[in-house]
Design a protein around this motif. Sequence first.
Motif, short mmCIF file in Angstrom:
data_model
loop_
_atom_site.label_atom_id
_atom_site.label_comp_id
_atom_site.label_asym_id
_atom_site.label_seq_id
_atom_site.Cartn_x
_atom_site.Cartn_y
_atom_site.Cartn_z
N HIS A 98 124.85 -45.26 10.74
CA HIS A 98 124.93 -46.44 9.90
C HIS A 98 124.11 -47.52 10.60
N LEU A 101 124.41 -55.04 11.32
CA LEU A 101 124.08 -56.43 11.04
C LEU A 101 124.61 -57.23 12.22
N GLU A 110 128.44 -55.98 12.38
CA GLU A 110 129.04 -55.32 11.22
C GLU A 110 128.21 -54.08 10.88
N PHE A 112 126.57 -51.40 8.36
CA PHE A 112 126.02 -51.43 7.01
C PHE A 112 125.65 -50.00 6.68
N LYS A 113 126.30 -49.42 5.67
CA LYS A 113 126.17 -47.98 5.44
C LYS A 113 125.10 -47.58 4.44
N ASP A 114 124.63 -48.47 3.60
CA ASP A 114 123.61 -48.06 2.64
C ASP A 114 122.36 -47.62 3.38
N CYS A 143 126.05 -64.43 9.98
CA CYS A 143 127.13 -63.95 9.10
C CYS A 143 127.59 -65.09 8.18
#
Length: 159
Positions: A98, A101, A110, A112-114, A143
Amino acid sequence: MPINQERFKQKLKEKGLKVTNQRLLVLEVLECHRDKHMTVEDIYDLVKEDYPEIGLATIYRTVQLLMEMQLVDRINLGDGCSRYEIGETEGAPNRHHHHHLICRGCGKVEPFKDDLLDELERHVERATGFCILDHELKFYGHCRECLKGNGNNQLEVER
């Protein structure tokens, strides 16, 4: 430590590794803290709670071995520390990490999986004949909380 003992034992055996308490505990700590990006020292502190006689060198060796076996991933978030997390799809062909961010304001990281790079990878492979096995992507910015707390205008100037 809860959960996944049998799954971890199976994965270690599939990789031809002995099942040891140290290996199971390291994998379980990483599984239980998927939302964190842990240093070896972080892992050591948590493993030591259940296995007080363990040494830091053992954790280093265990993490290195699990990384070589593609059960654990190493990430560098630009802060000079190597951090580790349990693999998303351990040992699977065409696996992808993944992405991350990373907030320049508060340091929060964080996932981000897309994965929007599949078409780019196919293009690179067609154009160069290079077979891509994996990639890593990090976005640096601010953020929501930092944008709200500092006002959009102040942070926009940093661009």
